[in-house]
Scaffold this motif. Structure first.
Motif, short mmCIF file in Angstrom:
data_model
loop_
_atom_site.label_atom_id
_atom_site.label_comp_id
_atom_site.label_asym_id
_atom_site.label_seq_id
_atom_site.Cartn_x
_atom_site.Cartn_y
_atom_site.Cartn_z
N ILE A 32 0.83 -1.20 0.00
CA ILE A 32 0.00 0.00 0.00
C ILE A 32 0.87 1.26 0.00
N PRO A 33 0.68 2.15 -0.97
CA PRO A 33 1.49 3.37 -1.02
C PRO A 33 1.16 4.30 0.15
N SER A 34 2.13 5.09 0.56
CA SER A 34 1.91 6.05 1.64
C SER A 34 0.82 7.04 1.28
N ALA A 35 0.73 7.37 0.00
CA ALA A 35 -0.29 8.31 -0.46
C ALA A 35 -1.69 7.76 -0.22
N LEU A 42 9.27 6.63 12.60
CA LEU A 42 9.58 5.36 13.29
C LEU A 42 9.14 4.13 12.50
N ALA A 43 8.56 4.35 11.31
CA ALA A 43 7.98 3.24 10.54
C ALA A 43 9.00 2.16 10.19
N PHE A 44 10.26 2.56 9.99
CA PHE A 44 11.28 1.58 9.62
C PHE A 44 11.46 0.53 10.72
N VAL A 82 10.79 -5.08 12.47
CA VAL A 82 10.25 -6.00 13.47
C VAL A 82 9.31 -7.02 12.82
N ALA A 83 8.43 -6.54 11.94
CA ALA A 83 7.48 -7.44 11.27
C ALA A 83 8.24 -8.47 10.41
N PHE A 96 -0.33 -3.06 8.30
CA PHE A 96 -0.92 -1.97 7.52
C PHE A 96 -2.44 -2.06 7.52
N LEU A 97 -2.97 -3.26 7.43
CA LEU A 97 -4.43 -3.45 7.47
C LEU A 97 -4.97 -3.02 8.83
#
Length: 273
Positions: free
Chosen positions: A11-14, A64-66, A71-72, A168-169
Motif C-alpha cells: 500500500i502506497p503512503s499516499a 519510526l515506521a522503519f 520487526v514485522a 498496515f491493514l
C-alpha cells in the motif's frame, strides 16, 4: 482475501494518507448534517488544534515506521509470535485473529495502562481535555503519547508475529474506527447497541469521554468491543447524560489552547482522575 493481502503488502503512503484525510472529511460532513450534539464552539479553531495533533502523530509514525517494518520482517523470518506458533489455519481466520490480538495490545492494553500509570496519563490527558468530541478528536494525541502508542504497537507486532500486510491493514482499520467512534453522529440507538456487540460504536466510546469517573476509566477499545466486555471495563451511559472533558481541565483557556495543551504533561500537578 488474497487481493486484500496483496494490496496492503504494498500500500502506497499516499493511499494511507488519503484514507486518513478522506475518513475525516466524510465523517465531518455526516456529523455536520446529522449531529448528535449541537456544539457552540469555533469549529475551525477546534479542528485546527486537533489536526495539528493528527499531523504530529503522522510525523512520529512516519519517522519510526522503519522499526515496525524491521520487526514485522523479523517475526516472519524467525517464525516468532503467536500466529507463527499456531497450527496452519484458513487465511481469513488467521487475519481476524491477528487483528484481534493487535487491537488488544496496540489499542486496548496501552489505553488501559495510560489511565493507570500517572506519568503516561499526563500525555493521554490531552485527548480527554476535548469538550467538543467530533471526528477531528480521533487523533488528538500529544506527540509523546504517539511515541508511547507506537511502542505498544511494535510490542504487539512482536508478540503476535504479524506480517507487514497485517500491520498496515490493522492501522488502516484503526484509523477509520477511531474517526467513526469519535464522530459527533447519532445512530439509531438499537443500531448503535447492535454494533457495540462487535465493534466500538459511537455511543460506546463516548461514554469513555464523560468527564467523571468511573466512566472515564471504561470502554478502552478502539476497533473491537470484545476486550472491554471480556475484561469487565464495558460501561453504558445514556448519550443524553454524557458531558465531555475531564474534571481537572474544564476551562476553555486550557483545553482550547494549543500551547497550553502541549505543556500539560510537564505540569507535575496533573494526576490520574
Amino acid at each position: 482475501m488474497n487481493t486484500i493481502i496483496d494490496y496492503f503488502s504494498t500500500i502506497p503512503s499516499a493511499h494511507r494518507s488519503l484514507i486518513l484525510v478522506g475518513g475525516i472529511t466524510i465523517f465531518w460532513l455526516i456529523e455536520n448534517a446529522f449531529p448528535l450534539f449541537n456544539f457552540k464552539y469555533r469549529r475551525w479553531h477546534h479542528a485546527g488544534i486537533n489536526i495539528f495533533f493528527t499531523l504530529t502523530t503522522i510525523v512520529v509514525n512516519f519517522c519510526l515506521a522503519f522499526i515496525l517494518l524491521q520487526v514485522a520482517n523479523w517475526t516472519v523470518t524467525n517464525h516468532f509470535g503467536i500466529l507463527n506458533w499456531l497450527p496452519e489455519m484458513h487465511i481469513g481466520l488467521y487475519a481476524l485473529l491477528g487483528l484481534l490480538l493487535l487491537d488488544l495490545i496496540g489499542a486496548y492494553l496501552v489505553h488501559f495502562i495510560e489511565h493507570k500509570v500517572k506519568f503516561l496519563w499526563r500525555f493521554h490527558l490531552i485527548h480527554h481535555t476535548d469538550t467538543w468530541i467530533d471526528t477531528t478528536s480521533a487523533n488528538r494525541h500529544h506527540p509523546g503519547e504517539s511515541v508511547i502508542r507506537f511502542v505498544f504497537t511494535t510490542l504487539g507486532v512482536v508478540l503476535v508475529g504479524s506480517p507487514m500486510w497485517m500491520v498496515f491493514l490493522y492501522q488502516t482499520l484503526s484509523v477509520v474506527a477511531t474517526q467513526f467512534n469519535h464522530a459527533n453522529i447519532a445512530l439509531p440507538k438499537k443500531v448503535d447497541l447492535l454494533l457495540s456487540y462487535i465493534i466500538v460504536s459511537p455511543d460506546m466510546h463516548k461514554v469513555h469521554h464523560h468527564y467523571l469517573m468511573p466512566y472515564t476509566d471504561s470502554n478502552y477499545g478502539n476497533i473491537f468491543s470484545i476486550w472491554d466486555r471480556l475484561f469487565g471495563t464495558f460501561m453504558i451511559l445514556p448519550r443524553e447524560e454524557i458531558v465531555y472533558g475531564v474534571d481537572t481541565h474544564l476551562q476553555p483557556e486550557v483545553h482550547n489552547n494549543l500551547k497550553k495543551l502541549l505543556q500539560i504533561p510537564f505540569h507535575k500537578k496533573n494526576k490520574n482522575s
